[in-house]
Design an enzyme around this catalytic site. Structure first.
Site, PDB file in Angstrom:
ATOM      1  N   GLY A 172      -0.172  29.388  11.630  1.00 38.83           N
ATOM      2  CA  GLY A 172       0.333  30.389  11.605  1.00 38.83           C
ATOM      3  C   GLY A 172      -1.217  31.465  11.220  1.00 38.83           C
TER       4      GLY A 172
ATOM      5  N   GLU B 213      -2.312  32.049  14.447  1.00 41.67           N
ATOM      6  CA  GLU B 213      -1.371  32.569  14.957  1.00 41.67           C
ATOM      7  C   GLU B 213      -1.838  34.137  14.513  1.00 41.67           C
ATOM      8  OE1 GLU B 213       1.826  30.294  14.608  1.00 41.67           O
ATOM      9  OE2 GLU B 213       2.288  30.702  16.557  1.00 41.67           O
TER      10      GLU B 213
ATOM     11  N   GLU C  59       0.849  22.179  14.004  1.00 39.55           N
ATOM     12  CA  GLU C  59       1.984  22.053  14.440  1.00 39.55           C
ATOM     13  C   GLU C  59       2.541  20.640  14.820  1.00 39.55           C
ATOM     14  OE1 GLU C  59       0.431  25.040  15.368  1.00 39.55           O
ATOM     15  OE2 GLU C  59       1.174  26.388  14.048  1.00 39.55           O
TER      16      GLU C  59
ATOM     17  N   MET D  33     -12.990  -7.434   8.117  1.00 38.11           N
ATOM     18  CA  MET D  33     -12.814  -7.274   6.845  1.00 38.11           C
ATOM     19  C   MET D  33     -13.667  -6.154   6.557  1.00 38.11           C
ATOM     20  SD  MET D  33      -9.380  -6.437   7.749  1.00 38.11           S
ATOM     21  CE  MET D  33      -9.201  -4.749   6.192  1.00 38.11           C
TER      22      MET D  33
HETATM   23  P1  NAI Z   1     -13.023 -13.231   9.099  1.00 33.56           P
HETATM   24  O1  NAI Z   1     -12.905 -14.564   9.328  1.00 33.56           O
HETATM   25  O2  NAI Z   1     -13.408 -12.185   9.897  1.00 33.56           O
HETATM   26  O3  NAI Z   1     -14.700 -13.003   7.826  1.00 33.56           O
HETATM   27  C1  NAI Z   1     -14.705 -14.082   6.816  1.00 33.56           C
HETATM   28  C2  NAI Z   1     -15.805 -13.629   6.081  1.00 33.56           C
HETATM   29  O4  NAI Z   1     -15.729 -14.646   4.802  1.00 33.56           O
HETATM   30  C3  NAI Z   1     -17.252 -13.899   6.489  1.00 33.56           C
HETATM   31  O5  NAI Z   1     -18.132 -13.291   6.415  1.00 33.56           O
HETATM   32  C4  NAI Z   1     -17.505 -15.159   6.252  1.00 33.56           C
HETATM   33  O6  NAI Z   1     -18.834 -15.518   6.602  1.00 33.56           O
HETATM   34  C5  NAI Z   1     -17.016 -15.303   4.506  1.00 33.56           C
HETATM   35  N1  NAI Z   1     -16.998 -16.566   4.341  1.00 33.56           N
HETATM   36  C6  NAI Z   1     -15.867 -17.544   5.119  1.00 33.56           C
HETATM   37  N2  NAI Z   1     -16.004 -19.315   4.423  1.00 33.56           N
HETATM   38  C7  NAI Z   1     -16.442 -18.794   2.797  1.00 33.56           C
HETATM   39  C8  NAI Z   1     -16.640 -18.764   1.926  1.00 33.56           C
HETATM   40  N3  NAI Z   1     -16.058 -20.307   1.830  1.00 33.56           N
HETATM   41  N4  NAI Z   1     -17.266 -18.451   1.057  1.00 33.56           N
HETATM   42  C9  NAI Z   1     -17.956 -16.681   0.706  1.00 33.56           C
HETATM   43  N5  NAI Z   1     -17.713 -16.381   2.216  1.00 33.56           N
HETATM   44  C10 NAI Z   1     -17.060 -16.951   3.835  1.00 33.56           C
HETATM   45  O7  NAI Z   1     -11.922 -12.524   7.973  1.00 33.56           O
HETATM   46  P2  NAI Z   1     -11.570 -10.720   7.753  1.00 33.56           P
HETATM   47  O8  NAI Z   1     -10.320 -10.745   9.117  1.00 33.56           O
HETATM   48  O9  NAI Z   1     -12.425  -9.887   7.955  1.00 33.56           O
HETATM   49  O10 NAI Z   1     -10.308 -11.214   6.350  1.00 33.56           O
HETATM   50  C11 NAI Z   1     -11.412 -11.006   5.418  1.00 33.56           C
HETATM   51  C12 NAI Z   1     -10.247 -11.198   4.446  1.00 33.56           C
HETATM   52  O11 NAI Z   1      -9.749  -9.844   4.232  1.00 33.56           O
HETATM   53  C13 NAI Z   1      -9.809 -12.261   3.829  1.00 33.56           C
HETATM   54  O12 NAI Z   1      -8.504 -12.501   3.190  1.00 33.56           O
HETATM   55  C14 NAI Z   1      -8.164 -11.525   4.871  1.00 33.56           C
HETATM   56  O13 NAI Z   1      -6.734 -11.869   4.760  1.00 33.56           O
HETATM   57  C15 NAI Z   1      -7.846 -10.072   4.888  1.00 33.56           C
HETATM   58  N6  NAI Z   1      -7.404  -9.386   5.521  1.00 33.56           N
HETATM   59  C16 NAI Z   1      -7.633  -9.125   6.720  1.00 33.56           C
HETATM   60  C17 NAI Z   1      -7.191  -8.585   7.820  1.00 33.56           C
HETATM   61  C18 NAI Z   1      -7.354  -8.818   9.482  1.00 33.56           C
HETATM   62  O14 NAI Z   1      -6.206  -7.831  10.266  1.00 33.56           O
HETATM   63  N7  NAI Z   1      -8.199  -9.103   9.851  1.00 33.56           N
HETATM   64  C19 NAI Z   1      -5.783  -6.991   7.186  1.00 33.56           C
HETATM   65  C20 NAI Z   1      -6.488  -7.296   6.193  1.00 33.56           C
HETATM   66  C21 NAI Z   1      -6.693  -8.480   4.796  1.00 33.56           C
END
Ligand code: NAI
Length: 705
Positions: A111, A114, A136, A317
């Site tokens: 608004g 506008e 809007e 993530m």
């Molecule tokens: P990802 O598999 O892409 O990355 C995992 C990371 O953990 C990598 O950097 C890897 O090097 C590291 N990693 C693996 N084993 C390890 C260990 N033993 N010690 C330390 N680091 C280690 O996984 P992503 O998708 O990034 O998920 C990470 C966290 O976020 C998880 O807990 C997941 O449940 C959560 N999350 C994931 C979402 C998604 O849509 N991908 C959404 C929200 C949360």
């Protein structure tokens, strides 16, 4: 007048908006009436040579109409009678016999814009807070005070369609480029430059920016105009479902009125606006707007907000979270497992800045500056000054607990440890920590750069101070956090995973990936369940499903086809190039290998698919209320909209349930339970609500017992 101040000096009248007891200027009907009276007063003064409309609020010209008033409208006629009055006031302003100038220093929205367009000229300041927009459409309607009539005359058909249909902001430079404003300068130069501009306006020496050659050509004959309308419609169809009417109607109004006289055009605009502004969809969009406001204010400001963080885990993530913190904080330390990972992290984080570079909202140097805030380490030392450590490593309880124990050894006693787990209980994860009050779940959504929601999950010992500090941090980083109770899957995943699994059950009963995706996309979800599973990562979806299955048992079984995709075929979705679809760049085609053993070819109606996939979510949402995971139905509605893309104009999952009728939902669940078993067992709360003839809006006392 209470909200408007009129000053007349040397023949120049200035109306200054300064709404009493308000932080921002809004165009309520009361304020419009005051404007009307002030204009009547001005009209009677012969010595006036020019009028300036100004604001004395910092960084705000006029932030828009008073949305609360629009929300309160019950009928179309009620809206229409008020809107027509507003139109008459703007016409009065437009028809004043001397030049009128809007001086825009700060937000000039809806608004407010506008009103500025009803002036002869607009001057904007180069203040970064100066933004001009028609937002809007995000509230389920379109500019209803002449915006669809005046904007096309000032900035042309194509620019006004772009502004009205997208709601995008223009800064002063862009506004000047498209001709929305006639001059820009620094607010510090106001005294001289504005006066000079007024004089030029009085002397009729202001040259309006001409429409560019192409834009002019496209709007100059019926055929090219038809092409513009057709292409615009196709763009809307790609992005917006037909049952969200606002952009379709806005386009139709502009199309119908572009060549019409003002009186006829304004009548069409007012009628269409009144229709939209009284719809359920628009009420839900307004409710959503207020929810964002509420959650973004749900903390107390601290003296020392968190300014440096460390991120552990740099997968999908972790990288998104690193990007977010580089954008908003001073210092981001990244703990890697191997230093060789660093270059790929920098590359991925830098890529997330690409869209800012493309939109030219940031320069390469600014991006460099942000990236330089990151420091890397492969050890846990050097973290004494870190205020928050955010863990985003693999979804594994032991690995996460080991990380926390390493962190506790090096962090200061006030530092917070947060976990981004998507499903493991925060209470469980906190069990071995010494400093439990500083531990909290902070669950981001994928992709971090696009999803506004973050779930904050306290464990039983988490302190209020920790929750407050984390909320403050997230809001300062542009996120909207909600605090939810600790349970497997929290709110969004707990409700969304049964939906994804149900889609998979339907698939193995003989439906098709494309059909199910199409039906649910048409329902209003941002993408179908299989596209979503492939995008998020089948490994992630599978692991979360397993955790939910462990926690909730038969109520949340994993569809065998999901097991097959992950365990037998070892497909991960987009990141491995294959999942329910085969992905090649932006192209995707169905991966028939997935459903081969289940190939029964049974037809399901759209309604069956919707009922099975959506009602199972309603049931789980009802359980979350029943168990007190959240107290308020609104939080669930918000969570599903902001975290899972549930169609906002349907009001979120529980408003949708109210609209289809809880008795209907319950009967369907009972029928589905008879056929498919426990996963459709209706929640006690749902049964109670139906019995008491209440719903999720009126039956609050039934879950707050
Ligand atoms: P990802 O598999 O892409 O990355 C995992 C990371 O953990 C990598 O950097 C890897 O090097 C590291 N990693 C693996 N084993 C390890 C260990 N033993 N010690 C330390 N680091 C280690 O996984 P992503 O998708 O990034 O998920 C990470 C966290 O976020 C998880 O807990 C997941 O449940 C959560 N999350 C994931 C979402 C998604 O849509 N991908 C959404 C929200 C949360």
């Amino acid at each position: 007048m209470a909200n408007l101040d009129l000053q007349i000096e040397n023949g120049i009248a200035t109306i200054t908006f300064n709404l009493v007891k308000e932080k921002v200027n809004k165009l309520s009907f009361k304020v419009l009436n005051e404007l009307d009276k002030t204009l009547n007063e001005i009209k009677e003064i012969n010595s006036i040579e020019a009028l300036v409309i100004d604001s004395s609020k910092e960084n705000i010209f006029i932030a828009g109409a008073d949305i609360k008033e629009i929300e309160a409208f019950k009928t179309e006629e009620e809206v229409y009678s008020q809107i027509i009055k507003g139109d008459k006031i703007f016409e009065k302003l437009e028809n004043l016999p001397f030049p009128t100038i809007a001086y825009i220093n700060g937000a000039c929205m809806g608004g407010g814009l506008e009103l500025a367009l009803a002036c002869d000229y607009r001057v904007a300041t180069t203040n970064v807070k100066t933004k001009l927009a028609f937002p809007e459409i995000k509230l389920g309607f379109f500019p209803g005070l002449g915006g669809t009539q005046r904007a096309p005359k000032v900035i042309g058909l194509i620019n006004s369609l772009d502004m009205i249909l997208t709601g995008k902001n223009l800064d002063a430079k862009k506004a000047l480029r498209v001709g929305l404003v006639d001059e820009i300068f620094d607010n510090g130069q106001k005294k001289f430059k504005l006066l000079a501009f007024i004089q030029k306006a009085i002397d009729k020496k202001i040259k309006r920016k001409k429409l560019g050659f192409i834009n002019n050509l496209l709007q100059s004959n019926w055929l090219t105009k038809e092409i513009v309308y057709y292409k615009t419609l196709k763009t809307i169809e790609k992005k917006v479902n037909r049952d969200f009417n606002a952009p379709y109607m806005a386009l139709e109004v502009i199309k119908q009125t572009f060549d019409k006289e003002y009186e006829e055009g304004i009548e069409i605009e007012a009628r269409a606006f009144s229709k939209l502004a009284s719809t359920k969809e628009s009420k839900y969009m307004i409710e959503l707007f207020f929810m964002f406001e509420k959650f973004n204010k749900a903390f107390t400001k601290t003296d020392k907000p968190i300014s440096n963080v460390t991120v552990i885990g740099n997968g999908v993530m972790g990288k998104g979270i690193i990007w977010l913190f580089t954008k908003f904080l001073n210092e981001v330390r990244v703990k890697v497992r191997k230093l060789e990972q660093v270059s790929s992290i920098i590359k991925s984080v830098a890529k997330l800045y690409d869209s800012s570079l493309r939109r030219r909202s940031m320069t390469k140097n600014q991006v460099e500056f942000k990236l330089n805030k990151i420091s890397y380490t492969d050890k846990y030392n050097g973290m004494q000054n870190i205020e928050l450590a955010l863990e985003a490593i693999i979804e594994d309880e032991k690995a996460k607990k080991d990380t926390f124990s390493e962190l506790e050894k090096v962090l200061d006693k006030d530092s917070i440890i947060a976990t981004n787990t998507s499903s493991i209980s925060i209470e469980k994860l906190s069990s071995e920590l010494v400093n439990k009050k500083n531990f909290v779940g902070v669950h981001f959504f994928n992709p971090v750069n696009m999803m506004p929601l973050v779930e904050i999950i306290p464990a039983s010992k988490t302190s209020k101070k920790t929750i407050n500090r984390v909320t403050e941090l997230l809001v300062s980083c542009g996120k909207t956090p909600i605090v939810v109770g600790d349970c497997a899957g929290f709110i969004v995943n707990r409700i969304l995973l049964p939906y994804l699994n149900e889609a998979a059950f339907i698939l193995e009963e003989g439906s098709h990936v494309k059909k199910i995706d199409k039906v649910l996309k048409e329902f209003g979800m941002p993408m179908g369940p299989f596209t979503l599973a492939d995008t998020v990562g089948i490994d992630i979806g599978y692991k979360v499903s397993k955790i939910l299955n462990d926690a909730y048992g038969d109520r949340m079984p994993i569809a065998p086809i999901v097991k097959r995709v992950y365990e037998d075929l070892k497909l991960l979705g987009v990141k491995s190039g294959k999942g329910f679809y085969i992905h090649k760049g932006k192209l995707k085609k169905v991966n028939y290998e997935v459903s081969e053993p289940f190939n029964m070819n049974r037809q399901f109606s759209d309604e069956q698919i919707i009922q099975r996939c959506i009602y199972i979510m309603i049931n789980e949402a009802s359980r979350c209320l029943e168990e007190g995971v959240v107290e308020d139905a609104q939080v669930i509605n918000f969570a599903l909209i902001a975290g899972a893309g549930f169609p906002p104009y349907k009001g979120g999952i529980l408003n949708y349930a109210n609209d289809v009728g809880l008795e209907n939902v319950l009967n369907n669940l009972n029928n589905l339970k008879a056929r498919y078993g426990k996963r459709f067992e209706p929640s006690d709360l749902l049964k109670k609500l139906v019995k008491e003839k209440k719903d999720f809006k009126t039956g609050e006392e039934l879950w707050k017992l």
